[in-house]
Design a protein around this motif. Structure first.
Motif, PDB file in Angstrom:
ATOM      1  N   LYS A 218      74.742   6.955   7.235  1.00 42.90           N
ATOM      2  CA  LYS A 218      73.808   6.293   6.329  1.00 42.90           C
ATOM      3  C   LYS A 218      72.780   7.316   5.855  1.00 42.90           C
ATOM      4  O   LYS A 218      71.970   7.781   6.637  1.00 42.90           O
ATOM      5  N   ILE A 219      72.872   7.665   4.572  1.00 44.55           N
ATOM      6  CA  ILE A 219      71.988   8.678   4.011  1.00 44.55           C
ATOM      7  C   ILE A 219      71.116   8.023   2.946  1.00 44.55           C
ATOM      8  O   ILE A 219      71.624   7.348   2.050  1.00 44.55           O
ATOM      9  N   VAL A 220      69.807   8.230   3.057  1.00 42.34           N
ATOM     10  CA  VAL A 220      68.854   7.590   2.151  1.00 42.34           C
ATOM     11  C   VAL A 220      67.973   8.658   1.506  1.00 42.34           C
ATOM     12  O   VAL A 220      67.450   9.537   2.184  1.00 42.34           O
ATOM     13  N   VAL A 221      67.830   8.536   0.184  1.00 38.72           N
ATOM     14  CA  VAL A 221      66.903   9.365  -0.568  1.00 38.72           C
ATOM     15  C   VAL A 221      65.845   8.423  -1.138  1.00 38.72           C
ATOM     16  O   VAL A 221      66.173   7.476  -1.843  1.00 38.72           O
TER      17      VAL A 221
ATOM     18  N   ILE B 173      63.426   1.615   6.479  1.00 40.74           N
ATOM     19  CA  ILE B 173      64.695   2.240   6.868  1.00 40.74           C
ATOM     20  C   ILE B 173      64.476   3.750   6.987  1.00 40.74           C
ATOM     21  O   ILE B 173      63.544   4.283   6.389  1.00 40.74           O
ATOM     22  N   PRO B 174      65.330   4.453   7.741  1.00 42.33           N
ATOM     23  CA  PRO B 174      65.171   5.912   7.855  1.00 42.33           C
ATOM     24  C   PRO B 174      65.430   6.610   6.517  1.00 42.33           C
ATOM     25  O   PRO B 174      66.326   6.216   5.769  1.00 42.33           O
TER      26      PRO B 174
ATOM     27  N   GLY C 173      56.237  -1.466   2.035  1.00 43.71           N
ATOM     28  CA  GLY C 173      56.634  -0.066   2.076  1.00 43.71           C
ATOM     29  C   GLY C 173      55.520   0.831   2.544  1.00 43.71           C
ATOM     30  O   GLY C 173      54.469   0.354   2.938  1.00 43.71           O
ATOM     31  N   PRO C 174      55.768   2.119   2.543  1.00 41.09           N
ATOM     32  CA  PRO C 174      56.824   2.864   1.878  1.00 41.09           C
ATOM     33  C   PRO C 174      58.199   2.675   2.525  1.00 41.09           C
ATOM     34  O   PRO C 174      58.311   2.071   3.592  1.00 41.09           O
ATOM     35  N   VAL C 175      59.203   3.235   1.888  1.00 40.18           N
ATOM     36  CA  VAL C 175      60.595   3.045   2.315  1.00 40.18           C
ATOM     37  C   VAL C 175      60.793   3.468   3.768  1.00 40.18           C
ATOM     38  O   VAL C 175      61.464   2.779   4.533  1.00 40.18           O
TER      39      VAL C 175
ATOM     40  N   ILE D 102      75.426   7.755  -0.681  1.00 39.79           N
ATOM     41  CA  ILE D 102      73.991   8.012  -0.604  1.00 39.79           C
ATOM     42  C   ILE D 102      73.257   6.839  -1.245  1.00 39.79           C
ATOM     43  O   ILE D 102      73.581   6.442  -2.365  1.00 39.79           O
ATOM     44  N   LEU D 103      72.293   6.301  -0.533  1.00 37.87           N
ATOM     45  CA  LEU D 103      71.461   5.218  -1.043  1.00 37.87           C
ATOM     46  C   LEU D 103      70.178   5.830  -1.588  1.00 37.87           C
ATOM     47  O   LEU D 103      69.446   6.499  -0.847  1.00 37.87           O
TER      48      LEU D 103
END
Length: 148
Positions: free
Chosen positions: A82-85, A117-118, A111-113, A56-57
């Motif tokens: 690919k998991i993003v928090v 990226i998703p 940004g925002p993030v 987890i990123l």
């Protein structure tokens, strides 16, 4: 069951990616894992600094122009799924670094993030509370564990 899925089922590796800001959220996230109060390591949740090991990123900060390309490169190096928090108000909407007038585009903030990226989970706050970070990470675990 493959070795990769077995290993993932036994531990979770978070990679903290700072993309600008004040570091308040970074301190709270590290607090979740390393402090005796929350101590996520007892549940086999570890911090890693290698994107190839990350499950987890966790991204903090408003994504400055200078940090956009490194964020994209780190995201590309994270294995599937690919998991993003996105953690903190800066990561979610620019926070105090966002142009408050709205009529002048910021040359420094990309940004925002989620524009870069998703994002799978959003953790609000300035700085985000450790309890909310833990809830955000837990909310994406089904996607991580069901992928294998």
């Amino acid at each position: 069951m493959s070795l990769k899925s077995f290993s993932r089922s036994k531990s979770i590796h978070l990679m903290l990616c700072y993309t600008g800001g004040c570091n308040g959220c970074d301190i709270e996230i590290v607090n979740c894992v390393l402090s005796p109060r929350f101590d996520l390591e007892q549940y086999n949740v570890f911090l890693t600094w290698n994107p190839r090991e990350a499950d987890i990123l966790v991204v903090t900060g408003p994504v400055t122009h200078h940090n956009r390309k490194p964020l994209e490169e780190i995201y590309a190096a994270v294995p599937e799924p690919k998991i993003v928090v996105a953690a903190g108000s800066c990561a979610l909407m620019g926070g105090v670094y966002k142009n408050i007038h709205g009529d002048i585009p910021s040359e420094e903030i990309d940004g925002p993030v989620e524009n870069i990226i998703p994002v799978d989970a959003k953790v609000p706050g300035c700085a985000c509370r450790p309890q909310d970070v833990i809830a955000g990470v837990v909310s994406v675990l089904p996607k991580l564990l069901d992928a294998d």
